[in-house]
Design a protein around this motif. Structure first.
Motif, PDB file in Angstrom:
ATOM      1  N   GLU A   1       0.589  -0.676   0.188  1.00 53.62           N
ATOM      2  CA  GLU A   1      -0.035   0.051   0.010  1.00 53.62           C
ATOM      3  C   GLU A   1       1.085   1.225  -0.310  1.00 53.62           C
ATOM      4  O   GLU A   1       1.755   1.528   0.359  1.00 53.62           O
ATOM      5  CB  GLU A   1      -1.027   0.319   1.554  1.00 53.62           C
ATOM      6  CG  GLU A   1      -1.519   0.814   0.984  1.00 53.62           C
ATOM      7  CD  GLU A   1      -3.200   1.169  -0.108  1.00 53.62           C
ATOM      8  OE1 GLU A   1      -2.568   2.415  -0.920  1.00 53.62           O
ATOM      9  OE2 GLU A   1      -3.480   0.684   0.572  1.00 53.62           O
TER      10      GLU A   1
ATOM     11  N   PHE B   1      -5.642  -1.853   4.236  1.00 56.95           N
ATOM     12  CA  PHE B   1      -4.972  -2.686   4.352  1.00 56.95           C
ATOM     13  C   PHE B   1      -5.730  -3.941   4.929  1.00 56.95           C
ATOM     14  O   PHE B   1      -5.368  -5.489   4.270  1.00 56.95           O
ATOM     15  CB  PHE B   1      -4.483  -2.268   5.762  1.00 56.95           C
ATOM     16  CG  PHE B   1      -3.841  -1.275   5.843  1.00 56.95           C
ATOM     17  CD1 PHE B   1      -2.183  -0.503   5.016  1.00 56.95           C
ATOM     18  CD2 PHE B   1      -3.359  -0.177   7.246  1.00 56.95           C
ATOM     19  CE1 PHE B   1      -1.469   0.223   4.751  1.00 56.95           C
ATOM     20  CE2 PHE B   1      -3.149   0.517   6.995  1.00 56.95           C
ATOM     21  CZ  PHE B   1      -1.917   1.167   5.626  1.00 56.95           C
TER      22      PHE B   1
ATOM     23  N   PHE C   1       3.522  -1.775   4.069  1.00 61.11           N
ATOM     24  CA  PHE C   1       3.337   0.234   3.704  1.00 61.11           C
ATOM     25  C   PHE C   1       4.080   0.227   3.905  1.00 61.11           C
ATOM     26  O   PHE C   1       5.116   0.374   4.402  1.00 61.11           O
ATOM     27  CB  PHE C   1       2.861  -0.729   4.764  1.00 61.11           C
ATOM     28  CG  PHE C   1       1.992   1.841   5.500  1.00 61.11           C
ATOM     29  CD1 PHE C   1       1.387   2.010   4.038  1.00 61.11           C
ATOM     30  CD2 PHE C   1       1.770   2.364   5.936  1.00 61.11           C
ATOM     31  CE1 PHE C   1       0.761   3.670   3.988  1.00 61.11           C
ATOM     32  CE2 PHE C   1       1.281   3.793   6.625  1.00 61.11           C
ATOM     33  CZ  PHE C   1       0.724   4.284   5.371  1.00 61.11           C
TER      34      PHE C   1
ATOM     35  N   GLY D   1      -0.810   1.982  10.231  1.00 61.32           N
ATOM     36  CA  GLY D   1      -0.195   0.909   9.568  1.00 61.32           C
ATOM     37  C   GLY D   1      -0.295  -0.415  10.030  1.00 61.32           C
ATOM     38  O   GLY D   1      -0.419  -1.379  10.447  1.00 61.32           O
TER      39      GLY D   1
ATOM     40  N   VAL E   1      -0.717  -4.624   9.256  1.00 61.78           N
ATOM     41  CA  VAL E   1       0.235  -4.353   8.418  1.00 61.78           C
ATOM     42  C   VAL E   1       1.623  -5.442   9.124  1.00 61.78           C
ATOM     43  O   VAL E   1       1.744  -5.662   9.920  1.00 61.78           O
ATOM     44  CB  VAL E   1       0.923  -3.031   7.071  1.00 61.78           C
ATOM     45  CG1 VAL E   1      -0.489  -2.664   6.829  1.00 61.78           C
ATOM     46  CG2 VAL E   1       1.920  -3.131   8.051  1.00 61.78           C
TER      47      VAL E   1
END
Length: 167
Positions: free
Chosen positions: A56, A73, A85, A116, A121
């Motif tokens: 991401e 996510f 991330f 994140g 993540v």
């Protein structure tokens, strides 16, 4: 092999990368809804490669900013592969050269990275340089390598808490 965000829907590139049998880091296109990342994932899987990372990096909304929506996510995790991330690319300002100090918003690095990690993540991608202003690429969003250890410590603490409470 990393597939750049702008090229994540380019079938030939994605399939040829997958055919190598190497891990494919598929960067989420800033123009694509996260649940649609399953389409390039299926392209990689179609040739028997299941070594995939989904990264991401935010969405563009026409304001020269990338916006990170933590819901992405979740959607990317639904594809069944680790989610990374890319926090330093998420702070880039579009249309401004990366060598220009106003081409990034470093003040958001801490809060975005922590969000994140707290969202679960699987990894954080951080571009770092010993002197960010001298970096040849993405200078405005590079993290200072000399400060990286202190930046990462709270991320590890948040990760450990997130894992503890996920169970």
């Amino acid at each position: 092999l990393q597939i750049p965000a702008y090229l994540c829907m380019q079938t030939t590139l994605v399939v040829e990368a997958a055919k190598t049998g190497k891990v494919v880091n598929l960067k989420h296109g800033q123009f694509l809804a996260p649940e649609n990342m399953i389409k390039p994932v299926h392209k990689i899987e179609s040739v028997g490669n299941h070594d995939i990372l989904l990264t991401e990096r935010g969405y563009t909304f026409g304001y020269n900013d990338l916006i990170v929506d933590p819901r992405s996510f979740y959607h990317l995790q639904e594809c069944g592969y680790p989610v990374i991330f890319d926090v330093t690319h998420a702070i880039r300002k579009y249309g401004i050269p990366s060598a220009d100090p106003s081409g990034g918003a470093r003040q958001y690095l801490d809060v975005l990275a922590r969000a994140g990690v707290a969202s679960g993540v699987d990894g954080i991608f951080i571009e770092a340089h010993p002197c960010p202003s001298e970096a040849l690429c993405d200078a405005a969003s590079q993290y200072d390598l000399n400060e990286l250890e202190e930046f990462i410590k709270p991320l590890i603490e948040i990760h450990d808490l997130e894992v503890k409470y996920r169970k």
